[in-house]
Every structure is written in structure tokens, then in C-alpha cells.
Write a protein that holds these residues in place. Structure first.
Motif, PDB file in Angstrom:
ATOM      1  N   THR A 140       0.836  -1.190   0.000  1.00 56.40           N
ATOM      2  CA  THR A 140       0.000   0.000   0.000  1.00 56.40           C
ATOM      3  C   THR A 140       0.872   1.241   0.000  1.00 56.40           C
ATOM      4  OG1 THR A 140      -1.734   1.199   1.196  1.00 56.40           O
ATOM      5  CG2 THR A 140      -0.118   0.014   2.520  1.00 56.40           C
ATOM      6  N   VAL A 183      -0.749   4.139   1.249  1.00 55.53           N
ATOM      7  CA  VAL A 183      -1.479   5.007   2.175  1.00 55.53           C
ATOM      8  C   VAL A 183      -0.605   5.268   3.394  1.00 55.53           C
ATOM      9  CG1 VAL A 183      -3.677   4.090   1.384  1.00 55.53           C
ATOM     10  CG2 VAL A 183      -2.569   3.069   3.371  1.00 55.53           C
ATOM     11  N   PRO A 184      -0.888   6.335   4.169  1.00 56.13           N
ATOM     12  CA  PRO A 184      -0.129   6.572   5.400  1.00 56.13           C
ATOM     13  C   PRO A 184      -0.220   5.372   6.339  1.00 56.13           C
ATOM     14  CG  PRO A 184      -1.419   8.507   4.822  1.00 56.13           C
ATOM     15  CD  PRO A 184      -1.839   7.407   3.882  1.00 56.13           C
ATOM     16  N   ASP A 235      -0.119   5.099   9.523  1.00 55.06           N
ATOM     17  CA  ASP A 235      -0.952   5.235  10.719  1.00 55.06           C
ATOM     18  C   ASP A 235      -2.401   4.842  10.462  1.00 55.06           C
ATOM     19  OD1 ASP A 235       1.186   6.024  12.206  1.00 55.06           O
ATOM     20  OD2 ASP A 235       0.775   8.174  12.056  1.00 55.06           O
ATOM     21  N   SER A 236      -2.839   4.908   9.216  1.00 52.27           N
ATOM     22  CA  SER A 236      -4.217   4.530   8.917  1.00 52.27           C
ATOM     23  C   SER A 236      -4.429   3.025   9.061  1.00 52.27           C
ATOM     24  CB  SER A 236      -4.581   4.971   7.496  1.00 52.27           C
ATOM     25  OG  SER A 236      -3.763   4.303   6.542  1.00 52.27           O
ATOM     26  N   LEU A 237      -3.355   2.243   9.078  1.00 53.27           N
ATOM     27  CA  LEU A 237      -3.493   0.800   9.245  1.00 53.27           C
ATOM     28  C   LEU A 237      -3.861   0.426  10.681  1.00 53.27           C
ATOM     29  CD1 LEU A 237      -0.354  -0.388   7.242  1.00 53.27           C
ATOM     30  CD2 LEU A 237      -2.711  -0.291   6.448  1.00 53.27           C
ATOM     31  N   ALA A 288      -6.283   1.518  12.488  1.00 56.32           N
ATOM     32  CA  ALA A 288      -7.711   1.597  12.789  1.00 56.32           C
ATOM     33  C   ALA A 288      -8.338   0.219  12.961  1.00 56.32           C
ATOM     34  CB  ALA A 288      -8.435   2.386  11.696  1.00 56.32           C
ATOM     35  N   SER A 289      -7.912  -0.736  12.174  1.00 57.70           N
ATOM     36  CA  SER A 289      -8.529  -2.067  12.225  1.00 57.70           C
ATOM     37  C   SER A 289      -7.585  -3.122  12.796  1.00 57.70           C
ATOM     38  CB  SER A 289      -8.953  -2.488  10.811  1.00 57.70           C
ATOM     39  OG  SER A 289      -7.835  -2.502   9.942  1.00 57.70           O
ATOM     40  N   THR A 298       2.107  -3.782  16.352  1.00 67.55           N
ATOM     41  CA  THR A 298       1.210  -2.930  17.136  1.00 67.55           C
ATOM     42  C   THR A 298       1.222  -3.350  18.598  1.00 67.55           C
ATOM     43  OG1 THR A 298      -0.658  -4.390  16.610  1.00 67.55           O
ATOM     44  CG2 THR A 298      -0.298  -2.488  15.179  1.00 67.55           C
ATOM     45  N   THR A 312      -7.230   1.951  22.115  1.00 58.18           N
ATOM     46  CA  THR A 312      -6.358   2.638  21.171  1.00 58.18           C
ATOM     47  C   THR A 312      -5.093   1.819  20.943  1.00 58.18           C
ATOM     48  OG1 THR A 312      -7.179   4.774  21.951  1.00 58.18           O
ATOM     49  CG2 THR A 312      -5.141   4.776  20.668  1.00 58.18           C
TER      50      THR A 312
END
Length: 274
Positions: free
Chosen positions: A178, A180-181, A183-185, A187-188, A210, A219
């Protein structure tokens, strides 16, 4: 001895005894908070590092009661020595030092059992970092040889230090390509997720994991580096693809038998006189 001095000494004795009693009472308040957290079950949507506060509650209650008894002896026993107040005043050191051990990254605390909630969180992060390092050393030799195995996403058979709704979680492995940024990973993601990431057109493979920021939270954050505040990221560079190199062959100029014959005759002429 002058009456005013006797009264002053009595006043200071009572003042220090009452002051020292504050710290054991603070310890009892801390034990009460631990007892409340022990009796409270985390919500089902909260990830947490499992920890039993029972031992800490006993320790804090025993120390606090001993401090109250020592201060009470000085307060109510007229001829008791003031050195009994050293014990309740020593609890001030515990109350200040213990909660700050985690924030100051003390890896060898003087009282490990008292800082167990923070130690549990730190140990859980260390476990995730070790798991990520193990994945890195398993992948690196094969990738550097150019024999990259297929990346498979899914749960592993290794238990992580995290729980949810009373159930221990396992490490998850996620393969993703990917742009994409990163940090967006999050979320899920669940804590203990091992990411194997690639960017389109970039041969570098990036490994991240994580973790939880506190003992109980919804969070998720990236596992921090061992030093500093940046996320822990391990990279593996894949070998470049070989490109065919054209072979350049220079053609020798054509040589006829007629051109070589005079040379041979010239070289043989001096020997003909012998």
C-alpha cells in the motif's frame, strides 16, 4: 526544662506524627484503587494486559498499617522515640518513586512488585518487539538470497501478551502492499499484529508491530523503538533483479591466404641462403 520549650517539643512531636501519618493513609488509598480495579472487569471492547493486583494490594495494606502504627506510637506514647517516624516517612519515597519508574524507563527498579502494572506493560512491549525481531531474522536470509517465500496473512500459533473479554490473543501476521499513510493501518488492528509492508515500486520490505499504550485501552499504537519516540521499523532490502547484459564481440578483420603468404616468405628468405 522551661515549660515553653516542653510545650514546643510536644507540639513538634504531634505535628510530625500527624504529618507522617498522611503517607500510610495515601498508601491505603492506593490499595483501595487497586482493589477497585481488581473487582472491575474490563469491557468487552477493551484490549488489556492481564495483571493480578492481589499481591500489590496485600503489600500496600501491610506497609500502610505498619506506618500508621509507628506514627500512632509516637503520637500516643509520650516516651516513644521519634525514630519510629522514619518508617511512615519512608513511604513517601515509595509513593513518589514507584509510579515514576515506568516514565523514567528504569529497567531495574528497586521495588519490582510495586510497579508491576507498569512493568507488565513494558514487558508486553518487549515481547512484541522480540516477536518482530524473530520474524525479521527468519525472513532476511531467504530474501537476501533472492528466494523470498510467499507472504501469508493470518493468525499465528503464538500467544501474545494481550487479552480481550477474558480471552488471550495470538499474534496476527498481515501482508500488505500500500501507499497510504501507515498510521491509517492502526484503525482495524489488534495489539500484537505483525505487519509485513511494501510500497508500490519500492523493493524494501518494512516490518512493524502494534502494541497498547496503556494497560487497558481501545487505542492501538505502533511498537516504539528501543530509544526515542519513533516507531520500531525493521527493513529488509530485496536484491535487484538481474538485467541481461549484451555480449559485445569484435569481429576480426578478414584475412585472406594471399595476404599472409608474403609475410611468411619475407620471414623465410634469410634462412634460404643457409
Amino acid at each position: 526544662m522551661a515549660p515553653w520549650f516542653t510545650q514546643f517539643r510536644t507540639f513538634m512531636r504531634i505535628f510530625f506524627a500527624l504529618l507522617s501519618m498522611v503517607f500510610p493513609l495515601w498508601g491505603l488509598l492506593l490499595a483501595s484503587g487497586m482493589l477497585y480495579r481488581l473487582m472491575q472487569s474490563p469491557p468487552n471492547d477493551v484490549y488489556y494486559v492481564k495483571y493480578d493486583f492481589g499481591d500489590d494490594i496485600v503489600w500496600w495494606v501491610v506497609l500502610s498499617l505498619c506506618g500508621i502504627l509507628a506514627a500512632g506510637r509516637v503520637l500516643f506514647v509520650r516516651h516513644a522515640r521519634l525514630h519510629w517516624l522514619w518508617f511512615p516517612f519512608a513511604m513517601l519515597f515509595l509513593l513518589i518513586f514507584v509510579p515514576n519508574q515506568f516514565h523514567h524507563h528504569v529497567h531495574h527498579p528497586l521495588f519490582p512488585s510495586f510497579e508491576e502494572p507498569w512493568r507488565s506493560l513494558r514487558v508486553s512491549r518487549s515481547a512484541v518487539s522480540r516477536e518482530l525481531s524473530s520474524l525479521y531474522y527468519d525472513m532476511k536470509p531467504a530474501i537476501e538470497r533472492g528466494d523470498m517465500p510467499p507472504c501469508v496473512s493470518g493468525p499465528t500459533d503464538r500467544v501474545s501478551p494481550y487479552h480481550r473479554a477474558g480471552v488471550p490473543l495470538v499474534y496476527q501476521q498481515v501482508c500488505v502492499t500500500t501507499d497510504v499513510p501507515l498510521d491509517s493501518l492502526l484503525a482495524s488492528s489488534a495489539p500484537g499484529t505483525l505487519y509485513i509492508m511494501r510500497r508500490p515500486g519500492d523493493p524494501t520490505i518494512r516490518l512493524r508491530a502494534t502494541v497498547l499504550g496503556t494497560n487497558q485501552t481501545t487505542t492501538i499504537s505502533w511498537a516504539p523503538a528501543f530509544y526515542g519516540t519513533d516507531p520500531l521499523e525493521l527493513t529488509i532490502s530485496t536484491p535487484p533483479e538481474p538485467t541481461p547484459s549484451p555480449l559485445v564481440q569484435e569481429e576480426a578483420p578478414p584475412m585472406s591466404s594471399g595476404e599472409a603468404l608474403p609475410v611468411l616468405q619475407t620471414e623465410l628468405t634469410p634462412h634460404a641462403n643457409h
